[in-house]
Design a protein around this motif. Structure first.
Motif, mmCIF file in Angstrom:
data_model
loop_
_atom_site.group_PDB
_atom_site.id
_atom_site.type_symbol
_atom_site.label_atom_id
_atom_site.label_comp_id
_atom_site.label_asym_id
_atom_site.label_seq_id
_atom_site.Cartn_x
_atom_site.Cartn_y
_atom_site.Cartn_z
ATOM 1 N N MET A 66 5.482 -3.137 10.144
ATOM 2 C CA MET A 66 6.612 -3.716 10.867
ATOM 3 C C MET A 66 6.148 -4.431 12.129
ATOM 4 S SD MET A 66 9.448 -0.657 10.446
ATOM 5 C CE MET A 66 10.813 -1.614 11.134
ATOM 6 N N GLY A 67 5.204 -3.837 12.854
ATOM 7 C CA GLY A 67 4.695 -4.470 14.071
ATOM 8 C C GLY A 67 4.033 -5.813 13.795
ATOM 9 N N LEU A 68 3.238 -5.879 12.742
ATOM 10 C CA LEU A 68 2.559 -7.137 12.399
ATOM 11 C C LEU A 68 3.566 -8.196 11.957
ATOM 12 C CD1 LEU A 68 -0.543 -5.758 10.454
ATOM 13 C CD2 LEU A 68 -0.553 -6.867 12.701
ATOM 14 N N LEU A 69 4.572 -7.802 11.196
ATOM 15 C CA LEU A 69 5.576 -8.770 10.752
ATOM 16 C C LEU A 69 6.350 -9.350 11.938
ATOM 17 C CD1 LEU A 69 7.011 -6.995 7.571
ATOM 18 C CD2 LEU A 69 5.814 -9.191 7.625
ATOM 19 N N VAL A 70 6.733 -8.498 12.874
ATOM 20 C CA VAL A 70 7.483 -8.962 14.047
ATOM 21 C C VAL A 70 6.652 -9.945 14.856
ATOM 22 C CG1 VAL A 70 8.454 -8.241 16.264
ATOM 23 C CG2 VAL A 70 8.953 -6.927 14.200
ATOM 24 N N PHE B 66 0.836 -1.201 0.000
ATOM 25 C CA PHE B 66 0.000 0.000 0.000
ATOM 26 C C PHE B 66 0.870 1.250 0.000
ATOM 27 C CE2 PHE B 66 -2.320 3.373 2.247
ATOM 28 C CZ PHE B 66 -3.466 3.451 1.469
ATOM 29 N N MET B 67 1.951 1.217 0.783
ATOM 30 C CA MET B 67 2.868 2.361 0.796
ATOM 31 C C MET B 67 3.466 2.603 -0.582
ATOM 32 S SD MET B 67 5.014 2.478 4.346
ATOM 33 C CE MET B 67 5.698 0.837 4.209
ATOM 34 N N LEU C 32 -2.416 21.538 3.731
ATOM 35 C CA LEU C 32 -1.264 21.418 4.613
ATOM 36 C C LEU C 32 -0.022 21.924 3.885
ATOM 37 C CD1 LEU C 32 -1.991 17.898 6.210
ATOM 38 C CD2 LEU C 32 -2.247 20.134 7.295
ATOM 39 N N SER C 33 0.758 21.005 3.379
ATOM 40 C CA SER C 33 1.956 21.328 2.620
ATOM 41 C C SER C 33 2.391 20.055 1.918
ATOM 42 C CB SER C 33 3.062 21.825 3.555
ATOM 43 O OG SER C 33 4.317 21.837 2.891
ATOM 44 N N TRP C 34 3.094 20.206 0.800
ATOM 45 C CA TRP C 34 3.538 19.024 0.077
ATOM 46 C C TRP C 34 4.451 18.155 0.939
ATOM 47 C CZ3 TRP C 34 8.684 18.187 -0.310
ATOM 48 C CH2 TRP C 34 9.546 19.288 -0.219
ATOM 49 N N HIS C 35 5.091 18.725 1.957
ATOM 50 C CA HIS C 35 5.992 17.956 2.822
ATOM 51 C C HIS C 35 5.268 16.767 3.470
ATOM 52 C CE1 HIS C 35 9.113 21.130 2.648
ATOM 53 N NE2 HIS C 35 8.071 21.962 2.620
ATOM 54 N N TRP C 36 3.967 16.919 3.718
ATOM 55 C CA TRP C 36 3.217 15.869 4.414
ATOM 56 C C TRP C 36 2.922 14.656 3.542
ATOM 57 C CZ3 TRP C 36 2.134 15.447 9.513
ATOM 58 C CH2 TRP C 36 2.439 16.562 10.308
ATOM 59 N N ILE C 37 3.146 14.748 2.230
ATOM 60 C CA ILE C 37 2.914 13.568 1.393
ATOM 61 C C ILE C 37 3.901 12.454 1.729
ATOM 62 C CG2 ILE C 37 1.988 14.959 -0.490
ATOM 63 C CD1 ILE C 37 4.620 14.555 -1.972
ATOM 64 N N PHE C 38 5.022 12.819 2.335
ATOM 65 C CA PHE C 38 6.005 11.819 2.747
ATOM 66 C C PHE C 38 5.776 11.350 4.187
ATOM 67 C CE2 PHE C 38 8.136 14.310 -0.590
ATOM 68 C CZ PHE C 38 8.443 13.295 -1.476
ATOM 69 N N PRO D 124 2.954 6.104 9.836
ATOM 70 C CA PRO D 124 2.075 5.189 10.579
ATOM 71 C C PRO D 124 1.813 3.875 9.854
ATOM 72 C CG PRO D 124 0.841 7.069 9.723
ATOM 73 C CD PRO D 124 2.279 7.378 9.532
ATOM 74 N N VAL D 125 1.712 3.930 8.522
ATOM 75 C CA VAL D 125 1.479 2.706 7.748
ATOM 76 C C VAL D 125 2.676 1.767 7.871
ATOM 77 C CG1 VAL D 125 0.967 1.756 5.467
ATOM 78 C CG2 VAL D 125 0.028 3.973 6.130
ATOM 79 N N GLY D 126 3.875 2.316 7.736
ATOM 80 C CA GLY D 126 5.080 1.501 7.827
ATOM 81 C C GLY D 126 5.286 0.897 9.201
#
Length: 489
Positions: free
Chosen positions: A175-179, A18-19, A158-164, A169-171
């Motif tokens: 990672m939590g589910l994989l661990v 999804f990311m 907001l600002s284009w900076h927030w697209i990154f 939170p998704v990542g």
């Protein structure tokens, strides 16, 4: 040994993909606005190319590491590095900073898609895998729907900076589910990573990318890249444990999938990079409208992929591959022939929909063909090799088109390239003198039209490669033993 929780592991993999899908639509939506704020239209392609380049050169390395040390640690490392690159990209204050941190982001992305798809091949049988395609199809479809809208709203409110920053939170959730829920048992062997091969491959790809820009002395990089990649092939044929085993390309399905993957990815990444630029820079559309041009492709791809997964066992690979690529040729031809400065937005929408549907059929069949051609011990490197050719095709294609665009903008020395940045601002260049505005818009439109023909040519070449895919009978080479599938978990 704890047992893998397949549903929650699948959720984690879906979040990772999804990311990647959201990154494509959100960044493409916001990039014209980024250029208007930071300047540097001449570096526009490098924001995409740097990301694809760094992910390209690491894909086969990550695939090899996943076969040697397990899928889980490699995927966790990749997601973590991707998030660091995302945060730093969002903090960028210049185009050069953004390009540098997008490179770091790509170093992490090189692990995400190939390793995630390798895990799917590990924990599901072929029949189950075809059904699981529906889950990932829904992921790409949702990302395609929400990406342009999200990018447009973020840029506006907001600002284009927030697209990154939205990746964080998704990542972390992935990672939590994989661990917690993905467990594998890896039998480590006394093998060494082929550092010489990895270095030659990386240097060769970088040289080729500079060469395809086709501007001035950059052309000298083409023969350098050819020499380095030739040396890479020679090294890989001699070392005991190569990064990419050359023997896998003796399998026709893998060889043709690699060639076709490189070609259709050049077309795909070219379309997602330059169609929004055309809509905003030439047609005067808003950032949300420009990014929305990608949505028909991003939605059409997973829908077709869902049907492809179900049809595969009935039709075999070849009909889906040839038929799918045929649709991409029609879509890209419409784009090259009919997209003009006064065109209706229905033209790029229809073209991108046909393009996405065609890729949904063909790319799904190609990937599953690769994964069913080898056993577990080579599935990671085989999947990664296929992803490598796809990403290198995309990187080289976007780089070539970026060179074309810059050459058109520099064609008239009286026109400052910096003024072209204002075409992408909220006023669409209304503050420029009328003559300069017409000249810039014409140069931008002409350069992008040439790029659309390059995209069409790449689609035609992919179709031609698909015609050589072997005629495998239904059921032949399309089953995997239970022990093979169960090996890692």
């Amino acid at each position: 040994m704890r047992t893998t929780h397949r549903p929650l592991t699948t959720v984690a993999l879906a979040l990772s993909l999804f990311m990647a899908a959201l990154e494509m639509t959100v960044v493409s939506t916001a990039m014209p606005t980024v250029v208007s704020e930071l300047g540097g239209l001449e570096s526009y392609a490098w924001v995409f190319t740097a990301y694809m380049l760094s992910s390209t050169i690491t894909v086969p390395i990550y695939g090899k590491l996943a076969d040697l040390y397990g899928r889980k640690p490699v995927l966790l490392f990749g997601i973590g590095l991707f998030l660091v690159g995302s945060i730093l990209s969002g903090l960028s204050t210049s185009m050069n900073m953004l390009i540098a941190f997008r490179t770091l982001q790509g170093l992490g992305a090189g692990a995400m898609q190939p390793v995630a798809l390798t895990i799917v091949g590990d924990i599901y049988t072929l029949e189950q895998r075809a059904k699981v395609q529906g889950v990932f199809s829904a992921v790409w479809g949702i990302a395609g729907l929400v990406g342009p809208l999200t990018g447009g709203l973020i840029v506006k409110y907001l600002s284009w900076h927030w697209i990154f920053f939205i990746n964080v939170p998704v990542g972390l959730g992935a990672m939590g589910l994989l661990v917690a829920f993905f467990h594998e048992q890896v039998q480590r062997k006394p093998q060494k990573l082929d550092f010489a091969g990895a270095a030659l491959l990386s240097a060769g790809v970088v040289a080729l990318l500079f060469g395809v820009q086709g501007i001035g002395r950059n052309l000298l990089a083409l023969p350098v890249g050819a020499v380095l990649l030739t040396a890479f092939v020679l090294v890989e044929r001699k070392v005991a444990d190569p990064v990419i085993p050359m023997s896998i390309f003796k399998i026709p399905a893998i060889a043709i999938s690699s060639a076709a993957g490189a070609l259709f990815s050049a077309a795909m990444f070219g379309a997602t990079t330059y169609v929004p630029l055309y809509v905003q820079g030439v047609l005067g559309g808003s950032p949300t409208l420009a990014g929305g041009m990608i949505t028909p492709m991003i939605v059409g791809w997973p829908v077709a992929s869902l049907f492809a997964g179900r049809l595969l066992l009935k039709t075999g690979y070849r009909p889906l591959i040839v038929g799918g690529f045929g649709l991409t040729v029609i879509g890209t031809a419409l784009m090259a022939l009919l997209l003009k400065p006064q065109s209706s937005l229905l033209i790029p929408e229809l073209a991108m929909a046909l393009f996405g549907i065609g890729l949904g059929f063909s790319s799904t069949a190609l990937l599953i063909a690769v994964q069913t051609s080898v056993g577990w011990e080579l599935r990671g490197v085989a999947t990664a090799s296929n992803m490598f050719f796809r990403t290198i095709g995309g990187a080289l294609g976007v780089g070539l088109m970026g060179g074309v665009l810059v050459s058109q903008l520099l064609h008239d020395p009286r026109v400052p390239v910096a003024a072209a940045n204002e075409l992408l601002g909220p006023e669409h260049g209304r503050g420029l003198p009328p003559d300069l505005l017409r000249t810039l818009s014409g140069a931008l439109g002409h350069g992008l039209t040439i790029n659309f023909w390059i995209i069409c040519a790449a689609s035609v070449a992919a179709f031609a490669a698909g015609l050589f895919f072997p005629k495998i009978k239904r059921g032949e080479g399309m089953t995997i033993s239970t022990s093979d599938v169960a090996a890692p978990h």
